[in-house]
Design a protein around this motif. Structure first.
Motif, PDB file in Angstrom:
ATOM      1  N   LEU A 170       0.826  -1.212   0.000  1.00 12.86           N
ATOM      2  CA  LEU A 170       0.000   0.000   0.000  1.00 12.86           C
ATOM      3  C   LEU A 170       0.858   1.259   0.000  1.00 12.86           C
ATOM      4  CD1 LEU A 170      -2.808  -1.007   2.540  1.00 12.86           C
ATOM      5  CD2 LEU A 170      -2.993  -0.831   0.045  1.00 12.86           C
ATOM      6  N   LEU A 171       1.954   1.237   0.725  1.00 11.32           N
ATOM      7  CA  LEU A 171       2.833   2.402   0.759  1.00 11.32           C
ATOM      8  C   LEU A 171       3.570   2.609  -0.566  1.00 11.32           C
ATOM      9  CD1 LEU A 171       4.340   2.031   4.339  1.00 11.32           C
ATOM     10  CD2 LEU A 171       2.678   3.717   3.549  1.00 11.32           C
ATOM     11  N   VAL A 172       3.707   1.554  -1.377  1.00 13.46           N
ATOM     12  CA  VAL A 172       4.337   1.721  -2.688  1.00 13.46           C
ATOM     13  C   VAL A 172       3.538   2.677  -3.559  1.00 13.46           C
ATOM     14  CG1 VAL A 172       4.905   0.518  -4.840  1.00 13.46           C
ATOM     15  CG2 VAL A 172       5.527  -0.491  -2.662  1.00 13.46           C
ATOM     16  N   VAL A 173       2.211   2.571  -3.516  1.00 14.44           N
ATOM     17  CA  VAL A 173       1.359   3.387  -4.386  1.00 14.44           C
ATOM     18  C   VAL A 173       0.911   4.676  -3.723  1.00 14.44           C
ATOM     19  CG1 VAL A 173       0.552   1.396  -5.681  1.00 14.44           C
ATOM     20  CG2 VAL A 173      -0.687   2.112  -3.643  1.00 14.44           C
ATOM     21  N   THR A 174       1.117   4.812  -2.422  1.00 11.39           N
ATOM     22  CA  THR A 174       0.673   6.030  -1.739  1.00 11.39           C
ATOM     23  C   THR A 174       1.819   6.960  -1.354  1.00 11.39           C
ATOM     24  OG1 THR A 174       0.693   4.833   0.375  1.00 11.39           O
ATOM     25  CG2 THR A 174      -1.393   4.909  -0.836  1.00 11.39           C
ATOM     26  N   ALA A 175       3.061   6.490  -1.395  1.00 11.95           N
ATOM     27  CA  ALA A 175       4.189   7.339  -1.018  1.00 11.95           C
ATOM     28  C   ALA A 175       4.373   8.458  -2.045  1.00 11.95           C
ATOM     29  CB  ALA A 175       5.463   6.514  -0.902  1.00 11.95           C
ATOM     30  N   ARG A 176       4.668   9.651  -1.563  1.00 12.73           N
ATOM     31  CA  ARG A 176       4.865  10.797  -2.455  1.00 12.73           C
ATOM     32  C   ARG A 176       6.239  10.781  -3.113  1.00 12.73           C
ATOM     33  NH1 ARG A 176       1.116  14.805  -2.026  1.00 12.73           N
ATOM     34  NH2 ARG A 176      -0.416  14.613  -0.349  1.00 12.73           N
ATOM     35  N   ASN A 177       7.222  10.302  -2.408  1.00 11.48           N
ATOM     36  CA  ASN A 177       8.578  10.251  -2.942  1.00 11.48           C
ATOM     37  C   ASN A 177       8.766   8.933  -3.696  1.00 11.48           C
ATOM     38  OD1 ASN A 177      11.337  10.240  -3.431  1.00 11.48           O
ATOM     39  ND2 ASN A 177      11.812  11.275  -1.509  1.00 11.48           N
ATOM     40  N   PRO A 178       9.138   8.989  -4.987  1.00 11.00           N
ATOM     41  CA  PRO A 178       9.311   7.736  -5.740  1.00 11.00           C
ATOM     42  C   PRO A 178      10.434   6.861  -5.206  1.00 11.00           C
ATOM     43  CG  PRO A 178      10.060   9.621  -7.024  1.00 11.00           C
ATOM     44  CD  PRO A 178       9.361  10.169  -5.828  1.00 11.00           C
ATOM     45  N   VAL A 179      11.455   7.473  -4.626  1.00 14.68           N
ATOM     46  CA  VAL A 179      12.537   6.676  -4.026  1.00 14.68           C
ATOM     47  C   VAL A 179      12.003   5.866  -2.850  1.00 14.68           C
ATOM     48  CG1 VAL A 179      14.800   6.766  -2.933  1.00 14.68           C
ATOM     49  CG2 VAL A 179      14.257   8.339  -4.791  1.00 14.68           C
ATOM     50  N   HIS A 180      11.151   6.487  -2.039  1.00 16.08           N
ATOM     51  CA  HIS A 180      10.532   5.769  -0.934  1.00 16.08           C
ATOM     52  C   HIS A 180       9.637   4.641  -1.454  1.00 16.08           C
ATOM     53  CE1 HIS A 180      10.992   9.603   1.762  1.00 16.08           C
ATOM     54  NE2 HIS A 180      12.147   9.015   1.484  1.00 16.08           N
ATOM     55  N   SER A 181       8.972   4.871  -2.582  1.00 14.25           N
ATOM     56  CA  SER A 181       8.126   3.821  -3.163  1.00 14.25           C
ATOM     57  C   SER A 181       8.952   2.601  -3.546  1.00 14.25           C
ATOM     58  CB  SER A 181       7.386   4.367  -4.389  1.00 14.25           C
ATOM     59  OG  SER A 181       6.510   5.419  -4.038  1.00 14.25           O
ATOM     60  N   VAL A 182      10.117   2.832  -4.142  1.00 12.44           N
ATOM     61  CA  VAL A 182      10.980   1.712  -4.518  1.00 12.44           C
ATOM     62  C   VAL A 182      11.478   0.981  -3.276  1.00 12.44           C
ATOM     63  CG1 VAL A 182      13.106   1.069  -5.703  1.00 12.44           C
ATOM     64  CG2 VAL A 182      11.662   2.855  -6.645  1.00 12.44           C
ATOM     65  N   LEU A 183      11.811   1.702  -2.225  1.00 12.70           N
ATOM     66  CA  LEU A 183      12.271   1.054  -0.999  1.00 12.70           C
ATOM     67  C   LEU A 183      11.159   0.222  -0.358  1.00 12.70           C
ATOM     68  CD1 LEU A 183      14.397   3.956   0.554  1.00 12.70           C
ATOM     69  CD2 LEU A 183      15.193   1.943  -0.701  1.00 12.70           C
ATOM     70  N   TRP A 184       9.939   0.750  -0.364  1.00  5.96           N
ATOM     71  CA  TRP A 184       8.809  -0.036   0.139  1.00  5.96           C
ATOM     72  C   TRP A 184       8.567  -1.256  -0.739  1.00  5.96           C
ATOM     73  CZ3 TRP A 184       7.620   0.499   4.858  1.00  5.96           C
ATOM     74  CH2 TRP A 184       7.586   1.742   5.485  1.00  5.96           C
ATOM     75  N   LEU A 185       8.799  -1.123  -2.038  1.00  8.34           N
ATOM     76  CA  LEU A 185       8.651  -2.264  -2.944  1.00  8.34           C
ATOM     77  C   LEU A 185       9.659  -3.359  -2.616  1.00  8.34           C
ATOM     78  CD1 LEU A 185       7.275  -3.434  -5.495  1.00  8.34           C
ATOM     79  CD2 LEU A 185       9.007  -2.243  -6.851  1.00  8.34           C
ATOM     80  N   ILE A 186      10.879  -2.968  -2.315  1.00  8.18           N
ATOM     81  CA  ILE A 186      11.899  -3.952  -1.928  1.00  8.18           C
ATOM     82  C   ILE A 186      11.486  -4.676  -0.652  1.00  8.18           C
ATOM     83  CG2 ILE A 186      14.284  -4.199  -1.145  1.00  8.18           C
ATOM     84  CD1 ILE A 186      15.036  -1.925  -3.020  1.00  8.18           C
ATOM     85  N   LEU A 187      10.923  -3.935   0.314  1.00  7.64           N
ATOM     86  CA  LEU A 187      10.442  -4.563   1.544  1.00  7.64           C
ATOM     87  C   LEU A 187       9.309  -5.539   1.260  1.00  7.64           C
ATOM     88  CD1 LEU A 187      10.516  -4.812   4.605  1.00  7.64           C
ATOM     89  CD2 LEU A 187       8.989  -2.822   4.739  1.00  7.64           C
ATOM     90  N   ALA A 188       8.415  -5.185   0.333  1.00 11.34           N
ATOM     91  CA  ALA A 188       7.332  -6.096  -0.040  1.00 11.34           C
ATOM     92  C   ALA A 188       7.875  -7.370  -0.684  1.00 11.34           C
ATOM     93  CB  ALA A 188       6.361  -5.385  -0.993  1.00 11.34           C
ATOM     94  N   PHE A 189       8.907  -7.230  -1.511  1.00 10.48           N
ATOM     95  CA  PHE A 189       9.517  -8.400  -2.131  1.00 10.48           C
ATOM     96  C   PHE A 189      10.142  -9.324  -1.078  1.00 10.48           C
ATOM     97  CE2 PHE A 189      10.196  -6.098  -6.414  1.00 10.48           C
ATOM     98  CZ  PHE A 189       8.950  -6.523  -6.844  1.00 10.48           C
ATOM     99  N   PHE A 190      10.839  -8.748  -0.119  1.00  7.66           N
ATOM    100  CA  PHE A 190      11.461  -9.563   0.915  1.00  7.66           C
ATOM    101  C   PHE A 190      10.405 -10.272   1.762  1.00  7.66           C
ATOM    102  CE2 PHE A 190      15.538  -7.279   0.320  1.00  7.66           C
ATOM    103  CZ  PHE A 190      16.388  -8.364   0.416  1.00  7.66           C
ATOM    104  N   SER A 191       9.322  -9.577   2.078  1.00 10.40           N
ATOM    105  CA  SER A 191       8.259 -10.209   2.858  1.00 10.40           C
ATOM    106  C   SER A 191       7.604 -11.337   2.077  1.00 10.40           C
ATOM    107  CB  SER A 191       7.217  -9.157   3.248  1.00 10.40           C
ATOM    108  OG  SER A 191       7.804  -8.102   3.986  1.00 10.40           O
ATOM    109  N   SER A 192       7.388 -11.125   0.780  1.00 11.39           N
ATOM    110  CA  SER A 192       6.817 -12.187  -0.055  1.00 11.39           C
ATOM    111  C   SER A 192       7.767 -13.376  -0.157  1.00 11.39           C
ATOM    112  CB  SER A 192       6.504 -11.641  -1.449  1.00 11.39           C
ATOM    113  OG  SER A 192       5.602 -10.545  -1.368  1.00 11.39           O
ATOM    114  N   ALA A 193       9.068 -13.102  -0.231  1.00 12.85           N
ATOM    115  CA  ALA A 193      10.044 -14.190  -0.248  1.00 12.85           C
ATOM    116  C   ALA A 193       9.984 -15.002   1.045  1.00 12.85           C
ATOM    117  CB  ALA A 193      11.452 -13.628  -0.469  1.00 12.85           C
ATOM    118  N   GLY A 194       9.787 -14.325   2.167  1.00  7.43           N
ATOM    119  CA  GLY A 194       9.619 -15.044   3.431  1.00  7.43           C
ATOM    120  C   GLY A 194       8.391 -15.936   3.433  1.00  7.43           C
ATOM    121  N   LEU A 195       7.307 -15.462   2.814  1.00  2.39           N
ATOM    122  CA  LEU A 195       6.101 -16.294   2.709  1.00  2.39           C
ATOM    123  C   LEU A 195       6.354 -17.520   1.842  1.00  2.39           C
ATOM    124  CD1 LEU A 195       3.382 -13.506   2.271  1.00  2.39           C
ATOM    125  CD2 LEU A 195       3.878 -14.860   4.316  1.00  2.39           C
ATOM    126  N   PHE A 196       7.121 -17.356   0.767  1.00  2.00           N
ATOM    127  CA  PHE A 196       7.453 -18.511  -0.073  1.00  2.00           C
ATOM    128  C   PHE A 196       8.289 -19.536   0.699  1.00  2.00           C
ATOM    129  CE2 PHE A 196       6.739 -15.791  -3.980  1.00  2.00           C
ATOM    130  CZ  PHE A 196       5.645 -16.522  -4.405  1.00  2.00           C
TER     131      PHE A 196
END
Length: 208
Positions: free
Chosen positions: A19-45
């Motif tokens: 959710l923070l990927v699409v709501t963050a105002r700073n695009p750099v912050h969006s990419v960092l939140w995206l990386i966190l989402a990827f790591f969390s999804s990897a943990g689920l796998f």
């Protein structure tokens, strides 16, 4: 118990970061939140026993795609304020699409839990305690579907070469290396040794 707690923590972090990927105002912050989402999804796998998919998610998406996005966002001078103009106009359509996707995911989950149409069919070979998930996928790729796998690699190679050829532009006035002339030159006249007096220097005429 511990696996359930880890699942809920990783799932909550993945949903919040998405959710923070699409709501963050700073695009750099969006990419960092995206990386966190990827790591969390990897943990689920990893919790599901699909460590190969977790490795791909971290190595390919986090290590290549997300970092590439981050470099592009940081290096390009993009006016993000102008890009965000009219953002509110697309919210109703985005809500409809998100609602449809949510309903489809709930339907698929319910059908899977209740035993869908493919419940009685023969499923793919699963990893045994003696065989890891990576080994099972490797046997399927390089044994059952080896020709299709190689054909897909050839198609990707041709696409990459085609993209390079289409985007290659030769600038006029740029001196380029001519391998044919260099290899076919006369060795006797290719180099001329001149005696230079120490301290006197060499005039441009002498160099010619």
């Amino acid at each position: 118990m511990l696996q359930g707690i880890a699942f809920y923590i990783l799932a909550a972090v993945a949903v919040v970061s998405a959710l923070l990927v699409v709501t963050a105002r700073n695009p750099v912050h969006s990419v960092l939140w995206l990386i966190l989402a990827f790591f969390s999804s990897a943990g689920l796998f990893v919790l599901l026993g699909a460590e190969f998919l977790a490795m791909l998610l971290v190595v390919v998406y986090v290590g290549a795609v997300a970092v590439l996005f981050l470099f592009v966002v940081m290096m390009l001078d993009v006016d993000f304020v102008r890009l965000r103009e009219g953002y509110a106009r697309y919210l109703p359509l985005a809500a409809i699409v998100a609602g449809v996707l949510l309903i489809e995911m709930i339907m698929i989950a319910l059908v899977t839990v209740n035993g869908g149409a493919a419940a009685d069919s023969t499923g793919p070979a699963v990893a045994t305690p003696q065989m890891s998930n990576v080994e099972a996928i490797g046997r399927v790729l390089y044994t059952d579907y080896v020709y299709i796998f190689q054909a897909a690699g050839i198609v990707l190679l041709i696409a990459m070469i085609g993209a390079i050829v289409l985007t290659l532009r030769h600038k006029p006035g740029v001196r380029r290396q001519n391998i044919h002339n260099q290899v076919g030159r006369d060795r006797k006249t290719a180099m001329e040794v001149k005696s230079v007096v120490t301290g006197a220097g060499v005039t441009p005429e002498e160099l010619l």
